[in-house]
Enzyme design. Structure first.
Site, PDB file in Angstrom:
ATOM      1  N   SER A 233      47.309  18.085  13.538  1.00 24.78           N
ATOM      2  CA  SER A 233      47.197  19.530  13.429  1.00 24.78           C
ATOM      3  C   SER A 233      45.759  19.927  13.054  1.00 24.78           C
ATOM      4  CB  SER A 233      48.235  20.041  12.421  1.00 24.78           C
ATOM      5  OG  SER A 233      48.417  21.427  12.521  1.00 24.78           O
ATOM      6  N   ASP A 327      55.607  21.397  21.307  1.00 23.05           N
ATOM      7  CA  ASP A 327      54.900  21.860  20.115  1.00 23.05           C
ATOM      8  C   ASP A 327      54.832  23.390  20.149  1.00 23.05           C
ATOM      9  OD1 ASP A 327      53.168  22.430  18.058  1.00 23.05           O
ATOM     10  OD2 ASP A 327      51.554  21.105  18.742  1.00 23.05           O
ATOM     11  N   HIS A 361      55.883  19.747  16.818  1.00 26.71           N
ATOM     12  CA  HIS A 361      54.535  19.687  16.234  1.00 26.71           C
ATOM     13  C   HIS A 361      54.371  18.549  15.239  1.00 26.71           C
ATOM     14  CE1 HIS A 361      50.611  21.150  15.105  1.00 26.71           C
ATOM     15  NE2 HIS A 361      50.963  21.252  13.835  1.00 26.71           N
TER      16      HIS A 361
END
Length: 422
Positions: A233, A327, A361
């Site tokens: 991320s 995601d 994600h």
């Protein structure tokens, strides 16, 4: 003979290792419900259950026997009772805060397939540990660095990796120590919201990260000449920025990362990269109040937002992009493809891009249960992360192997086939 649960390994296993589960001493073709429970360090409960039917011999082996419909999962899923664990509190994600203690997994076998559990027939406990025997955990407070170094057993030197998490801040250590169990020297690096580091995400200075790179390059237990970077991320775009501007980086692996600078100004010497623009009007909120933020970020290929695109063509390292195709935090696959185009346009080697359909994600180490939605620190409300539990679980197992193989190849020069098995 009374029913009993057989586990292999019997009492303790590493969290990223499979656990074989079987029940013996049941009646022929007896119907039972199996339930797993685990409490995190805050006391929050996670549970999963599945319905089974024993064989003619009264044995039930989850590696051979499919779960019947009606539980947390169905079909042949030997590890389903672990990856299907779900929090009893909404929007809660399973994280490990103290890697020196294991998670305690409770297993129970109940009679029948009712909505409410029947009579308890058997129970067992199992420790899911994070640190392999002999792995050293070394808190690092040198200069400005706030980190924890994990060193594998043995004399070394070992291939070195810096591990960065995302906007949650703090100092998560669980991925770094699990990776150290596989023979890497891994530095879990905090970069904000920890001890005396900045409290918020306003601006980051690459000089701080450069200190950490130099610490690893100079460490006697770290095998040179270069190190690896692993980021998820926000940690992913920080890793790309480090690889683009700093020396001594050989391999960079990104889990659902961005090729544009996101969320904070990035400074290095006289260079400033602004964060990618956002438009909060593009948030979609479901009836249940969960926000879908996938469209919030501007396109880094258009207008002034092009200034946020990190100049990854300056990097002297190899790249691996791990992409969850479901995601919902941002468009990870788009970022990976645009990063690849940019590298190739500048005559650089094409990066490895590994895409996982149905993965969201939070691609974590194997057997962490999928977190479909949780609170987002920057938005202050629960957001959906995407993913479908079974596909996401398979992606976590696959990505973990890809990441290790990538670092082994580029940091040790050895093909992945020679990896040391646990």
């Amino acid at each position: 003979m009374a029913p009993s649960i057989r586990l292999s390994p019997a009492a303790r296993s590493l969290f990223d290792e499979p656990l074989a589960i079987a029940v013996q001493g049941l009646g022929p073709r007896q119907q039972v419900t199996l339930r797993t429970s685990l409490r995190d360090e805050t006391g929050e409960l996670f549970q999963a259950s599945a319905r089974y039917q024993a064989g003619d011999d009264g044995r039930l082996d989850l590696a051979r026997c499919p779960a019947l419909p009606g539980g947390s999962f169905s079909g042949l899923e030997p590890m389903g009772l672990l990856w299907a664990l779900q929090p009893q509190k909404p929007f809660w994600r399973l994280v490990k805060r103290d890697v020196q203690s294991p998670f305690l997994l409770q297993l129970e076998v109940f009679e029948g397939h009712g909505e409410r559990p029947g009579r308890l027939l058997a129970q067992a406990q199992h420790e899911r540990a994070f640190l392999r025997d002999g792995v050293r955990r070394v808190p690092v407070r040198e200069g400005r660095i706030r980190a924890t170094l994990f060193l594998p057993p043995g004399s070394g030197p070992f291939p070195g990796i810096i591990d960065l998490y995302g906007t949650g801040g703090g100092l998560p250590e669980y991925r770094a120590c699990l990776l150290a169990n596989h023979g890497f020297a891994v530095l879990a690096l905090a970069f904000y919201s920890y001890e005396d580091l900045p409290k918020g995400m306003k601006e980051f200075h690459l000089e701080y990260f450069e200190e950490a790179v130099n610490y690893m390059l100079q460490h006697t237990q770290v095998k040179g000449p270069g190190i690896g970077l692993l980021g998820h991320s926000k940690g992913g775009d920080l890793c790309i920025s480090m690889a683009s501007f700093l020396k001594g980086i050989t391999a960079t692996a990104l889990i659902n990362g961005s090729v544009a600078n996101v969320g904070a100004v990035l400074c290095y010497k006289d260079i400033t990269i602004p964060p990618l623009g956002i438009n909060l009007k593009r948030i979609k909120v479901s009836k249940s109040g969960i926000a879908d933020i996938i469209d919030v970020l501007n396109n880094p290929l258009e207008g002034p937002d092009q200034q946020s695109f990190i100049p990854l063509e300056k990097a002297e390292c190899r790249f691996l992009f791990i992409v969850g195709q479901d995601d919902h935090n941002w468009k990870s696959e788009f970022f990976a493809v645009e990063g690849s185009k940019r590298l190739q346009a500048h005559g650089k080697e094409k990066p490895e891009i590994v895409c996982y359909p149905g993965a969201g994600h939070y691609i974590e180490p194997p057997f962490f249960p999928m977190c479909a939605a949780s609170m987002h620190l920057l938005f202050g409300k629960p957001v959906m992360w995407g993913g479908e539990p079974k596909a996401h679980c398979e992606a976590q197992i696959g990505a973990w192997q890809q990441i290790q193989a990538f670092f082994r190849k580029h940091l040790t020069g050895k093909p992945s086939g020679t990896s040391s098995k646990l």
